[in-house]
Motif scaffolding. Structure first.
Motif, PDB file in Angstrom:
ATOM      1  N   GLN A  25     -11.064   5.610  21.649  1.00  0.00           N
ATOM      2  CA  GLN A  25     -12.051   5.462  22.345  1.00  0.00           C
ATOM      3  C   GLN A  25     -12.726   4.288  22.913  1.00  0.00           C
ATOM      4  O   GLN A  25     -12.935   3.182  22.181  1.00  0.00           O
ATOM      5  N   ARG A  26     -12.924   4.639  24.092  1.00  0.00           N
ATOM      6  CA  ARG A  26     -13.665   3.429  24.928  1.00  0.00           C
ATOM      7  C   ARG A  26     -14.806   3.770  25.726  1.00  0.00           C
ATOM      8  O   ARG A  26     -15.097   5.053  25.964  1.00  0.00           O
ATOM      9  N   GLY A  27     -15.970   3.016  25.613  1.00  0.00           N
ATOM     10  CA  GLY A  27     -17.127   3.536  26.214  1.00  0.00           C
ATOM     11  C   GLY A  27     -18.384   2.321  26.018  1.00  0.00           C
ATOM     12  O   GLY A  27     -18.124   1.094  25.786  1.00  0.00           O
ATOM     13  N   VAL A  28     -19.660   2.865  25.889  1.00  0.00           N
ATOM     14  CA  VAL A  28     -20.627   1.922  25.575  1.00  0.00           C
ATOM     15  C   VAL A  28     -21.450   2.603  24.491  1.00  0.00           C
ATOM     16  O   VAL A  28     -21.494   3.965  24.395  1.00  0.00           O
ATOM     17  N   HIS A  29     -21.891   1.822  23.534  1.00  0.00           N
ATOM     18  CA  HIS A  29     -22.960   2.354  22.702  1.00  0.00           C
ATOM     19  C   HIS A  29     -24.190   1.328  22.242  1.00  0.00           C
ATOM     20  O   HIS A  29     -24.166   0.153  22.641  1.00  0.00           O
ATOM     21  N   ALA A  30     -25.222   2.094  21.654  1.00  0.00           N
ATOM     22  CA  ALA A  30     -26.511   1.287  21.055  1.00  0.00           C
ATOM     23  C   ALA A  30     -26.643   1.684  19.638  1.00  0.00           C
ATOM     24  O   ALA A  30     -26.915   2.933  19.704  1.00  0.00           O
ATOM     25  N   ILE A  31     -26.458   0.680  19.064  1.00  0.00           N
ATOM     26  CA  ILE A  31     -26.650   0.921  17.393  1.00  0.00           C
ATOM     27  C   ILE A  31     -28.024   0.406  17.022  1.00  0.00           C
ATOM     28  O   ILE A  31     -28.124  -0.807  16.819  1.00  0.00           O
ATOM     29  N   ASP A  32     -29.017   1.528  16.783  1.00  0.00           N
ATOM     30  CA  ASP A  32     -30.374   1.247  16.259  1.00  0.00           C
ATOM     31  C   ASP A  32     -30.857   0.088  17.185  1.00  0.00           C
ATOM     32  O   ASP A  32     -31.782  -0.676  16.866  1.00  0.00           O
ATOM     33  N   SER A  33     -30.913   0.315  18.586  1.00  0.00           N
ATOM     34  CA  SER A  33     -31.620  -0.773  19.318  1.00  0.00           C
ATOM     35  C   SER A  33     -31.392  -0.233  20.849  1.00  0.00           C
ATOM     36  O   SER A  33     -30.792   0.849  21.127  1.00  0.00           O
ATOM     37  N   ASP A  34     -32.101  -0.818  21.910  1.00  0.00           N
ATOM     38  CA  ASP A  34     -31.826  -0.279  23.281  1.00  0.00           C
ATOM     39  C   ASP A  34     -30.764  -1.188  23.859  1.00  0.00           C
ATOM     40  O   ASP A  34     -30.221  -0.911  25.140  1.00  0.00           O
ATOM     41  N   ARG A  35     -30.144  -2.069  23.106  1.00  0.00           N
ATOM     42  CA  ARG A  35     -29.027  -2.953  23.982  1.00  0.00           C
ATOM     43  C   ARG A  35     -27.798  -2.080  23.782  1.00  0.00           C
ATOM     44  O   ARG A  35     -27.280  -1.715  22.795  1.00  0.00           O
ATOM     45  N   ARG A  36     -27.245  -1.908  25.094  1.00  0.00           N
ATOM     46  CA  ARG A  36     -25.824  -1.059  25.087  1.00  0.00           C
ATOM     47  C   ARG A  36     -24.708  -2.230  25.012  1.00  0.00           C
ATOM     48  O   ARG A  36     -24.876  -3.280  25.673  1.00  0.00           O
ATOM     49  N   GLU A  37     -23.638  -1.924  24.384  1.00  0.00           N
ATOM     50  CA  GLU A  37     -22.413  -2.977  24.372  1.00  0.00           C
ATOM     51  C   GLU A  37     -21.201  -1.866  24.593  1.00  0.00           C
ATOM     52  O   GLU A  37     -21.273  -0.787  24.232  1.00  0.00           O
ATOM     53  N   ILE A  83     -30.503   5.270  10.976  1.00  0.00           N
ATOM     54  CA  ILE A  83     -30.078   4.323  11.965  1.00  0.00           C
ATOM     55  C   ILE A  83     -29.668   5.213  13.182  1.00  0.00           C
ATOM     56  O   ILE A  83     -28.846   6.217  13.012  1.00  0.00           O
ATOM     57  N   GLU A  84     -30.311   4.988  14.239  1.00  0.00           N
ATOM     58  CA  GLU A  84     -30.007   5.607  15.505  1.00  0.00           C
ATOM     59  C   GLU A  84     -28.813   5.199  16.321  1.00  0.00           C
ATOM     60  O   GLU A  84     -28.523   4.200  16.400  1.00  0.00           O
ATOM     61  N   VAL A  85     -27.966   6.161  16.678  1.00  0.00           N
ATOM     62  CA  VAL A  85     -26.557   5.881  17.230  1.00  0.00           C
ATOM     63  C   VAL A  85     -26.541   6.436  18.570  1.00  0.00           C
ATOM     64  O   VAL A  85     -26.632   7.764  18.713  1.00  0.00           O
ATOM     65  N   PHE A  86     -26.337   5.754  19.692  1.00  0.00           N
ATOM     66  CA  PHE A  86     -26.090   6.471  21.021  1.00  0.00           C
ATOM     67  C   PHE A  86     -24.789   5.901  21.602  1.00  0.00           C
ATOM     68  O   PHE A  86     -24.634   4.623  21.329  1.00  0.00           O
TER      69      PHE A  86
END
Length: 262
Positions: A42-54, A70-73
Motif C-alpha cells: 500500500q502506498r499513499g499519505v496518512h496522518a497519525i493523530d495529527s494534521d501532518r500528512r506523510e 488515536i485518530e488515523v487518516f
C-alpha cells in the motif's frame, strides 16, 4: 466500487473487514482499537493523530496496532488488499498511546490470508471466523514497533509486482537484490514473513482474481497472463487462497466488472 467484506462477531464487539485493492480516503473512528495486516503493498499519505500528512509505503506482512483514542487518516490512489479487525469491546486490548507497526509478521500474514479465505467463502463458517479473529487478537501481546527492513528489498518486490507473469528464478531476484540467494531468502522472510516463491504465487493469485472480476477472458488465458503453468495450477492456487474455484469466484464477484473501466 469493489465491496468491503465484513463480518460482525462476538455480539458485535468485534468487526472483521477485508478491504479491497481500490482507491480510498478514510478516517478511523477514535473509539475503536484496531489491528490490521497488509495483504498487498500500500502506498499513499496518512496522518497519525495529527494534521501532518506523510507519505507511507507499507509492504505485505506488516501488522499495525492502533489503541483507542488515536485518530488515523489515510488515503491512497490505488489501495491494496488489507485485513482489518476492529475491537469495540469495553476491555482495552492494545496498551499504550502510540500506533505500532511490525513488518515481516509471518503469523499476522498467515491469519490475514486465512481470514480472507473465510470471508470470501460462499457459506461463511461463523465459528471458524471467530477462532481466526481471536487468534489475530492474540498477536497483540508483546508486540513492539520495529523498523521496516523492506526498503532495501524494494527493487525485488517491485520486480515481482511488475514481472509476475514471467518465470522468475531465485537467482534472478538475488541479482536484482545484489546479494546471494541465501541472503535474499533470509531478508525476504524478515521483510514479508514468507518466502519469495510463496509471495510470487500470492501476487499471481491477486492478479488472477482481478481478471476474473473484471474481464470475460477464458480461464486458460488468465492462467497464462498471470504466470501460472496451466489452468489447473491457477485453480489449485486460487482454491488454496480463497476456497473457491475460478468459476465459482467469477460467478460470485463478476458483478463488480461494471464498476471498472478496462
Amino acid at each position: 466500487m469493489p465491496e468491503v467484506l465484513e463480518q460482525r462477531l462476538l455480539d458485535d464487539r468485534l468487526v472483521l473487514q477485508l478491504l479491497p485493492a481500490a482507491a480510498y480516503s478514510a478516517r478511523d473512528p477514535v473509539q475503536w482499537q484496531t489491528l490490521g495486516v497488509t495483504l498487498e503493498r500500500q502506498r499513499g499519505v496518512h496522518a497519525i493523530d495529527s494534521d501532518r500528512r506523510e507519505d507511507f509505503d507499507t509492504w505485505p506482512g506488516t501488522l499495525a496496532l492502533t489503541p483507542a483514542g488515536i485518530e488515523v487518516f489515510s488515503e491512497s490512489a490505488q489501495g491494496g488488499e488489507y485485513l482489518l479487525l476492529r475491537w469495540q469491546g469495553a476491555t482495552p486490548l492494545i496498551a499504550g498511546q502510540q500506533r505500532r507497526q511490525s513488518p515481516g509478521h509471518a503469523s499476522a500474514l498467515a491469519l490475514g490470508r486465512e481470514a480472507r479465505r473465510l470471508l470470501l467463502a460462499q457459506d461463511r463458517d461463523q465459528l471458524a471466523l471467530e477462532h481466526c479473529a481471536l487468534e489475530f487478537l492474540g498477536l497483540v501481546q508483546g508486540e513492539r514497533a520495529t523498523p521496516s527492513p523492506a526498503a532495501k528489498l524494494a527493487p525485488v518486490l517491485q520486480r515481482m509486482a511488475d514481472e509476475y507473469s514471467l518465470p522468475l528464478s531465485l537467482a534472478q531476484l538475488a541479482l536484482t537484490y545484489g546479494h546471494n540467494e541465501l541472503r535474499l531468502l533470509r531478508d525476504f522472510r524478515r521483510a514479508v514473513g514468507i518466502t519469495p516463491h510463496a509471495w510470487l504465487t500470492e501476487v499471481r493469485v491477486q492478479a488472477a482474481r482481478r481478471l476474473l472480476e473484471r474481464t470475460d477472458l477464458p480461464l486458460a488465458a488468465i492462467a497464462q497472463d498471470c504466470g501460472f503453468a496451466h489452468q489447473s495450477h491457477l485453480g489449485s492456487a486460487l482454491r488454496q487462497a480463497t476456497g473457491l474455484t475460478p468459476r465459482q469466484y467469477r460467478l460470485r464477484f463478476a458483478t463488480r466488472a461494471a464498476d471498472f473501466t478496462l
